[in-house]
Design an enzyme around this catalytic site. Structure first.
Site, PDB file in Angstrom:
ATOM      1  CD  GLU A  78      -4.090   4.233  -7.975  1.00 55.91           C
ATOM      2  OE1 GLU A  78      -4.459   4.031  -9.148  1.00 55.91           O
ATOM      3  OE2 GLU A  78      -3.782   5.355  -7.532  1.00 55.91           O
ATOM      4  NE  ARG A 137       1.425   0.806   6.881  1.00 50.87           N
ATOM      5  CZ  ARG A 137       1.280  -0.376   6.307  1.00 50.87           C
ATOM      6  NH1 ARG A 137       1.715  -0.575   5.069  1.00 50.87           N
ATOM      7  NH2 ARG A 137       0.707  -1.371   6.934  1.00 50.87           N
ATOM      8  CG  ASN A 150       4.066  -7.146   1.784  1.00 47.37           C
ATOM      9  OD1 ASN A 150       5.002  -7.928   1.662  1.00 47.37           O
ATOM     10  ND2 ASN A 150       2.877  -7.369   1.244  1.00 47.37           N
ATOM     11  CD  GLU A 157      -2.696  -5.901   9.704  1.00 46.12           C
ATOM     12  OE1 GLU A 157      -1.707  -5.807  10.453  1.00 46.12           O
ATOM     13  OE2 GLU A 157      -3.179  -4.907   9.102  1.00 46.12           O
TER      14      GLU A 157
END
Length: 431
Positions: free
Chosen positions: A319, A277, A343, A68
């Site tokens: 990164e 993640r 994403n 977000e």
């Protein structure tokens, strides 16, 4: 009068339940702290207690975590560019989100954790920072937060708003309360028409909701820096093929290991870039790769892989977008495990073909658009993901075609930022 009474009753029941659950929040912070020590710090902010004196902060943006924050970056950058002297507060919930805020803006913005949705904590937060407007990113619909903003005269706008069909079903029990809370916001600027329809079903009025598009298309990419990083990376590994497994979750880790093993039977020198993640899994996935018999390098320790490394663990934050450009093909996780996806635009934006699993409920519109232009392959399970990766690794022309299609879609999708700024213009405090 009856509506006010109903609201007070619903808020009272909801708030009473949250008070009962306060010990659970303490347990949660301790439990997460064993895996990520940053959760053991700054507890005072979680409960709306601040050591500094109150002072007005004209613009407040809430972005729950890294994804977000990245999505809100174009909007925050635009607000800072319009008025560099404007005080801006960015709140998150996760430590990784906090780190990303500091990496992007340093001391240019103020940062604290948003408190839990306890009425007293929220009121203390609003009294301390006295925001002139609240911009809430994506799907952070906290009833007490929205009601307290209304009561304090703080206009709120949900920006880059998304609401999956699953999330809509999840609000079923709280819908009477959440619907009333939604009607306190000025506008809901959604990512897609489907999101707009679901927000109306949840309780927003049609007049509140506007489909303005996805801010992720407006993220600025430093193409020079990305190209330089990719060139350095390629120089260290030679002409080897590379795939990246990005934003993977624990239940997907065995699949990543199995896929890499199978792919290396065909390409023995194939290199895997692995970006879990969550930071607490950095060390774990490196150990899994070692146990599989591979030589492992990590970004934090060795900086670059060499010609002998089999797996390169990207164990740093911020990164990933650049390292997508180092790969021939990208697998985006959270999609083999029933998470909802992550994403898909990041690899597409740097011209890398995208492969994903079937669980994409949080990125339905982006997946649809990428699929429409031929930039995305969806595998129904880990075996199908392997097959897509193998096909693309073997076919340079298809990789190029998919990559160019994804890059073109990313460029064409811009515009949500301008439409969002126009939507909030009347509520933004004067510079």
């Amino acid at each position: 009068m009856r509506a006010d009474l109903t609201e007070r009753l619903l808020r009272g029941l909801y708030s009473a339940l949250l008070v009962v659950l306060v010990p659970v929040t303490v347990y949660h912070l301790i439990w997460r702290g064993f895996r990520q020590p940053a959760y053991l710090q700054r507890w005072n902010e979680r409960y709306g207690v601040y050591r500094s004196t109150p002072s007005p902060t004209p613009v407040w943006v809430h972005a729950v975590s890294v994804g977000e924050v990245n999505a809100a970056a174009p909007l925050i950058n635009a607000l800072l560019a319009r008025d560099p002297e404007r005080r801006l507060l960015v709140t998150t919930i996760t430590p990784t989100g906090s780190e990303r805020v500091r990496a992007l803006w340093g001391e240019r913005v103020e940062h604290v954790y948003l408190p839990y949705d306890l009425s007293g904590a929220v009121r203390r937060f609003l009294a301390r920072f006295q925001p002139g407007i609240g911009l809430i990113v994506e799907t952070e619909i906290w009833p007490n937060l929205l009601f307290c903003c209304r009561d304090a005269g703080v206009p709120t706008v949900i920006v880059n708003a998304r609401l999956s069909a699953r999330s809509l079903r999840g609000y079923r029990v709280l819908r009477p309360l959440v619907g009333r809370a939604l009607r306190t916001v000025r506008r809901v600027a959604t990512q897609s028409a489907d999101d707009a329809r679901r927000f109306v079903k949840l309780g927003a009025t049609r007049e509140q909701v506007a489909d303005v598009g996805n801010l992720k298309y407006d993220i600025t990419i430093d193409e020079g820096a990305v190209a330089a990083l990719a060139a350095t990376f390629r120089a260290t590994i030679g002409g080897r093929k590379v795939w990246i497994a990005a934003s993977t979750h624990p239940d997907e880790e065995a699949a990543v290991i199995a896929i890499h093993q199978r792919l290396r039977t065909r390409w023995p020198d194939l290199l895997l870039i692995w970006a879990p993640r969550h930071p607490e899994r950095f060390r774990g996935v490196a150990q899994l790769a070692v146990e599989a018999g591979w030589r492992v390098a990590t970004r934090a320790f060795t900086r670059w892989p060499d010609a002998s490394d089999d797996v390169f663990v990207l164990d740093t934050l911020g990164e990933l977008g650049a390292f997508f450009a180092c790969a021939d093909v990208a697998f985006v996780g959270g999609s083999l495990q029933d998470i909802g996806g992550h994403n898909l635009l990041e690899p597409a934006a740097v011209g890398v073909p995208v492969v994903t699993g079937p669980h994409l409920q949080n990125f339905v519109d982006i997946a649809r658009q990428l699929g429409r232009v031929g930039a995305l392959r969806i595998g129904e399970d880990a075996d199908a993901v392997h097959d897509h990766l193998a096909t693309l690794l073997a076919d340079a022309q298809t990789r190029t075609t998919m990559g160019e299609a994804g890059r073109a879609l990313f460029a064409e999708g811009r515009g949500a930022l301008a439409r969002t700024l126009a939507l909030i213009a009347d509520d933004l405090p004067a510079p």
